[in-house]
Scaffold this motif. Structure first.
Motif, PDB file in Angstrom:
ATOM      1  N   SER A   1     -12.830  -6.277  -2.333  1.00 46.30           N
ATOM      2  CA  SER A   1     -11.417  -6.403  -2.708  1.00 46.30           C
ATOM      3  C   SER A   1     -11.054  -5.433  -3.833  1.00 46.30           C
ATOM      4  N   ILE A   2     -11.935  -5.273  -4.807  1.00 42.93           N
ATOM      5  CA  ILE A   2     -11.666  -4.344  -5.910  1.00 42.93           C
ATOM      6  C   ILE A   2     -11.626  -2.908  -5.406  1.00 42.93           C
ATOM      7  N   LEU A   3     -12.613  -2.521  -4.608  1.00 41.86           N
ATOM      8  CA  LEU A   3     -12.644  -1.146  -4.099  1.00 41.86           C
ATOM      9  C   LEU A   3     -11.446  -0.871  -3.203  1.00 41.86           C
ATOM     10  N   THR A   4     -11.038  -1.858  -2.416  1.00 44.47           N
ATOM     11  CA  THR A   4      -9.860  -1.689  -1.555  1.00 44.47           C
ATOM     12  C   THR A   4      -8.594  -1.522  -2.395  1.00 44.47           C
ATOM     13  N   ALA A   5      -8.470  -2.336  -3.453  1.00 53.36           N
ATOM     14  CA  ALA A   5      -7.291  -2.240  -4.315  1.00 53.36           C
ATOM     15  C   ALA A   5      -7.224  -0.873  -5.004  1.00 53.36           C
ATOM     16  N   VAL A   6      -8.354  -0.387  -5.498  1.00 53.47           N
ATOM     17  CA  VAL A   6      -8.368   0.920  -6.157  1.00 53.47           C
ATOM     18  C   VAL A   6      -8.050   2.026  -5.156  1.00 53.47           C
TER      19      VAL A   6
END
Length: 502
Positions: A445-450
């Motif tokens: 989720s973090i990598l997708t958001a970034v």
């Protein structure tokens, strides 16, 4: 630094200190112990009741010094005048971390008298040397401020653990008190310099910063007054002095024009700013409706319901950081002040709002809210805001990724791990209630958001920043899976420190 007693010492005075009734919690408890005639009892380990079902978390005392140290690597020309203050705050944070570690040695390690003497002097000596050698202060200033600051920190740290029993672990209390002392140092430096002949704030952000620092410092003095003078806790006097506080915040001549007029001009100057402000107000209304609905259902909020607030805070911070950083910076200060005032009303049982606030707290509290203090909501706000507060010139556009650390770690990663892990989690980590699926959801989720932020041109990424982001996401995910500390407080600092290295 004084030595805390062991559990076997002064058991009679300990039992007296620990037999306070339910109305001596929070601010009242702090005042009760201040009036104790036994100074040694103030340092009794038996009188300190850390949060149950959690480890000491002593390593947390290193997080703020590390985060401040990393910020020194990214000094920008726009913030050159703040560089010396950043060094001072970094040294101060390091000194308080050493003080905490020395406290643990006193409390839990049996040592000889010589070692105790050396441990007593170490924090003050180390801090004084840091001020003198790294901040380039005078020797007198370094010695006086170094020893006074570390001694004051120790006393506040001890009284925090005693006054707010079962609310903090030893490490969480260290982070809170370090932040409190660092803010006080920064505010005294800023306001003292201004009232002693300093110049007026020259630009928009400096004006907002001066207003916020003055407001929060006045609120801090108000809280200290409530501890020292119990008569101020009576409802009529409490509301009267709250009105005086509001008058001081809005009309004290720390800006040109006065703070109230400066705020009105700031808010009405730009249409986009007004639109975001209206959006923020709608989110506040939505939050209030969510709380009212949950209270009306007469059911205790589960984890997924509480994560709604994480999503709401994401909707506040990302548009603010990208489009109106100064407005967001001001909003974080207003939100913190509102939280503190509401918590004072609840803890001191000030009518007519205390009962309603107590019901809301009991409805939404989780297992980490074991004491009287509403720890989790404070940590959510502080954890998301800390990267903005700690970064000098946060609105200069230098490193948006670092400013998003709290939102990415808590608002995005922790929320995804909790929601998806509770629904899809099948494989539990050893010695943890968290699932492998939740940990994977945290990282993805973090990598997708970034990636989405970079694809839309809102955040500039480089190869080094991507490497740091992946490393920070992995470390934060594993920490979230295994830590028993308040993750809303810990994860943003870990993420901020790692991405700050890029």
């Amino acid at each position: 630094m004084r030595s805390p007693e062991t559990d076997s010492e002064h058991s009679e005075s300990d039992s007296v200190a620990c037999s306070t009734d339910s109305q001596s919690s929070g601010l009242g408890a702090v005042r009760h112990q201040r009036r104790s005639t036994h100074r040694t009892d103030a340092l009794s380990l038996k009188a300190m009741a850390p949060r149950p079902n959690a480890g000491p978390g002593g390593w947390l005392c290193l997080l703020l010094p590390l985060a401040f140290s990393v910020r020194l690597l990214h000094a920008t020309p726009e913030c050159k005048e703040q560089e010396r203050m950043q060094w001072l705050l970094t040294v101060a944070a390091g000194g308080m971390a050493i003080e905490t570690l020395c406290f643990f040695i006193y409390a839990f390690v049996k040592t000889g008298i010589l070692v105790k003497c050396l441990v007593s002097l170490l924090p003050g000596v180390a801090t004084s040397l840091g001020f003198y050698l790294l901040v380039d202060t005078s020797l007198t200033f370094a010695i006086v401020v170094g020893f006074v600051m570390t001694s004051t920190y120790q006393q506040i740290y001890i009284y925090t653990l005693r006054g707010f029993q079962r609310s903090f672990t030893y490490g969480e209390a260290s982070v809170f008190v370090q932040g409190l002392v660092l803010f006080a140092l920064s505010a005294i430096h800023r306001l003292g310099g201004f009232f002693c002949g300093g110049s007026w704030p020259s630009d928009e952000f400096e004006t907002l910063d001066m207003i916020m620092v003055n407001a929060l410092f006045c609120l801090l003095l108000f809280c200290v007054a409530l501890i020292l003078f119990p008569s101020l806790r009576k409802p009529l006097r409490f509301y009267m002095w709250t009105a005086v506080l509001l008058l001081a915040v809005t009309c004290m001549p720390v800006t040109r024009p006065l703070p109230l007029l400066a705020l009105v001009q700031f808010l009405l100057r730009d249409r986009e700013r007004l639109a975001i402000l209206v959006f923020y107000m709608l989110l506040v209304v939505l939050t209030c409706l969510t709380v009212a609905w949950q209270i009306g259902s007469s059911a205790k909020a589960n984890t997924r319901v509480r994560k709604i607030f994480h999503l709401l805070i994401v909707m506040v911070y990302i548009p603010g950081l990208v489009f109106e950083c100064a407005l967001l910076y001001l909003a974080t200060g207003v939100a913190l002040a509102a939280f503190v005032v509401l918590e004072l009303v609840r803890l001191l049982k000030i009518p007519p709002f205390a009962d309603r606030l107590a019901v809301a707290f009991s409805t939404f509290k989780d297992e980490k809210d074991a004491g009287e203090l509403a720890l989790t909501p404070f940590c959510l706000l502080i954890g998301c805001s800390m990267p903005i507060w700690m970064t000098p010139c946060p609105c200069s556009g230098g490193n948006t990724l670092a400013l998003l650390s709290g939102i990415l770690a808590v608002g995005v990663g922790d929320t995804a791990a909790s929601v998806l892990g509770s629904k899809l989690g099948r494989h539990k980590w050893a010695r943890s209630s968290r699932s492998l699926e939740g940990t994977i959801a945290f990282v993805v989720s973090i990598l997708t958001a970034v990636w989405l932020l970079e694809a839309t041109g809102l955040v500039a990424m480089s190869q080094a920043k991507w490497f740091a982001t992946i490393f920070a996401a992995l470390n934060s995910a594993l920490l979230e899976a295994f830590t028993d500390q308040v993750d809303n407080l810990v994860l943003p600092l870990i993420f901020y420190t790692i991405v700050g290295l890029a």
